[in-house]
Scaffold this motif. Sequence first.
Motif, PDB file in Angstrom:
ATOM      1  N   ARG A 107       1.101  -0.616   2.203  1.00  0.00           N
ATOM      2  CA  ARG A 107       0.314  -1.033   3.357  1.00  0.00           C
ATOM      3  C   ARG A 107      -0.901  -0.114   3.472  1.00  0.00           C
ATOM      4  O   ARG A 107      -0.789   1.103   3.296  1.00  0.00           O
ATOM      5  N   ALA A 108      -2.051  -0.679   3.747  1.00  0.00           N
ATOM      6  CA  ALA A 108      -3.267   0.123   3.871  1.00  0.00           C
ATOM      7  C   ALA A 108      -3.129   1.174   4.960  1.00  0.00           C
ATOM      8  O   ALA A 108      -3.798   2.215   4.927  1.00  0.00           O
ATOM      9  N   ALA A 109      -2.227   0.925   5.909  1.00  0.00           N
ATOM     10  CA  ALA A 109      -2.003   1.882   6.991  1.00  0.00           C
ATOM     11  C   ALA A 109      -1.519   3.234   6.475  1.00  0.00           C
ATOM     12  O   ALA A 109      -1.715   4.260   7.125  1.00  0.00           O
ATOM     13  N   VAL A 110      -0.872   3.240   5.290  1.00  0.00           N
ATOM     14  CA  VAL A 110      -0.432   4.510   4.705  1.00  0.00           C
ATOM     15  C   VAL A 110      -1.644   5.381   4.405  1.00  0.00           C
ATOM     16  O   VAL A 110      -1.669   6.579   4.725  1.00  0.00           O
ATOM     17  N   LEU A 111      -2.662   4.793   3.788  1.00  0.00           N
ATOM     18  CA  LEU A 111      -3.873   5.543   3.474  1.00  0.00           C
ATOM     19  C   LEU A 111      -4.563   6.012   4.747  1.00  0.00           C
ATOM     20  O   LEU A 111      -5.007   7.163   4.844  1.00  0.00           O
ATOM     21  N   ASP A 112      -4.653   5.128   5.726  1.00  0.00           N
ATOM     22  CA  ASP A 112      -5.352   5.473   6.956  1.00  0.00           C
ATOM     23  C   ASP A 112      -4.645   6.604   7.702  1.00  0.00           C
ATOM     24  O   ASP A 112      -5.295   7.465   8.301  1.00  0.00           O
ATOM     25  N   ARG A 113      -3.326   6.617   7.621  1.00  0.00           N
ATOM     26  CA  ARG A 113      -2.563   7.654   8.316  1.00  0.00           C
ATOM     27  C   ARG A 113      -2.620   8.995   7.579  1.00  0.00           C
ATOM     28  O   ARG A 113      -2.813  10.045   8.207  1.00  0.00           O
ATOM     29  N   LEU A 114      -2.474   8.995   6.271  1.00  0.00           N
ATOM     30  CA  LEU A 114      -2.457  10.247   5.524  1.00  0.00           C
ATOM     31  C   LEU A 114      -3.844  10.877   5.435  1.00  0.00           C
ATOM     32  O   LEU A 114      -3.978  12.093   5.373  1.00  0.00           O
ATOM     33  N   GLY A 115      -4.873  10.058   5.422  1.00  0.00           N
ATOM     34  CA  GLY A 115      -6.232  10.578   5.403  1.00  0.00           C
ATOM     35  C   GLY A 115      -6.673  11.081   4.044  1.00  0.00           C
ATOM     36  O   GLY A 115      -5.913  11.126   3.085  1.00  0.00           O
ATOM     37  N   GLN A 116      -7.936  11.480   3.992  1.00  0.00           N
ATOM     38  CA  GLN A 116      -8.540  11.892   2.735  1.00  0.00           C
ATOM     39  C   GLN A 116      -8.649  13.405   2.638  1.00  0.00           C
ATOM     40  O   GLN A 116      -8.831  14.073   3.658  1.00  0.00           O
ATOM     41  N   PRO A 117      -8.574  13.938   1.425  1.00  0.00           N
ATOM     42  CA  PRO A 117      -8.318  13.239   0.174  1.00  0.00           C
ATOM     43  C   PRO A 117      -6.887  12.722   0.126  1.00  0.00           C
ATOM     44  O   PRO A 117      -5.950  13.429   0.498  1.00  0.00           O
TER      45      PRO A 117
END
Length: 335
Positions: A190-200
């Motif tokens: 889910r794209a929400a995983v990326l949004d939650r963990l953040g960058q990098p």
Amino acid sequence: MTTQRAEAETYTVAYDGRGARPSDEPVVVICVLTLRRPDHLAVTLRSLKAQDYRRPFACVVADNDPNGRAGAERAEAMIRAGEIDGVAVVVSQPGHCSACNGAFAAARDLYPGTALVAMIDDDEIAEPDWLRRIVEAQERSGADLVGGPVLPQFERPDAGRFANHPVFKPYYIAPGPVRFLYGSGNFVMRAAVLDRLGQPYLDPVFDFVGGGDLDFFKRARDAGFSAYFEPAARAVETVPASRTTLRWVIARSLRYGAINYMIEHKNARSPTERLRIWLKSGALLGVGLIRAMSRLATSRDLLIAAHPMLEAIGRVTAQAGLRPEQYRHRGARPS
């Protein structure tokens, strides 16, 4: 067009095919990392074109060779020809984690309304039902991340003993919930995983050692995201002859141990935790020897039996500062 997001690698859009013809918002964006393998990249992309998935999807091809750009050029030609839908981007920072970060950032920037992000490597071929199987598993299970097996296809007809070695075997076999995934060569999230963990998203410290994807999956687990394994969502990886040698397989076993140590050490929060890691490494030398003897009794193959012992040695040598950067050379990348 260059996009820079806070604390993330810069990617450049080499070709944006989204305006070439009208299309619905994709259900899933598939990130394909590539480095100097344009011919096999084309095979990978054609396997995606041949999917029996009937809902719209798009590809983000991330080329990690800013000077040559052979992968981006091949992807652009295929997008222009209507063979695939998507965009081609170039990630200038070398390394597997940096390439992932650029691909994921492009997926979120260019397809912000898409809820699922998948990944496959440029040396893999997706089976015709791969995308349907993995997306259905995600929808059925409700898991935040779903992985499938990457099955080896050896270039050497006499791969023999190497075919049964643990470094070429999937970590899971049966379908169902798992603690976390192990590799980024075949998964959807889910794209929400990326949004939650953040960058990098992936830690660049693992760029040339490998294991940044495992660290990412463990961080996702620690953040409360769930994982699932779907054995029917299969991809086939082409294994070149250079990887079916004693030297390469031994180095891979040592690297596994080094990666596990690096991840644990990175996440240690106190001197007590770091001391436990040191004690664990010492204990695993003894456990590795016992496991090696047990495997030798069942496999009758010294190389297969040595795997757990080599992993333990890899941990200890990493603690001493000797970390196997197999992918420091710009022509190589983890897979």
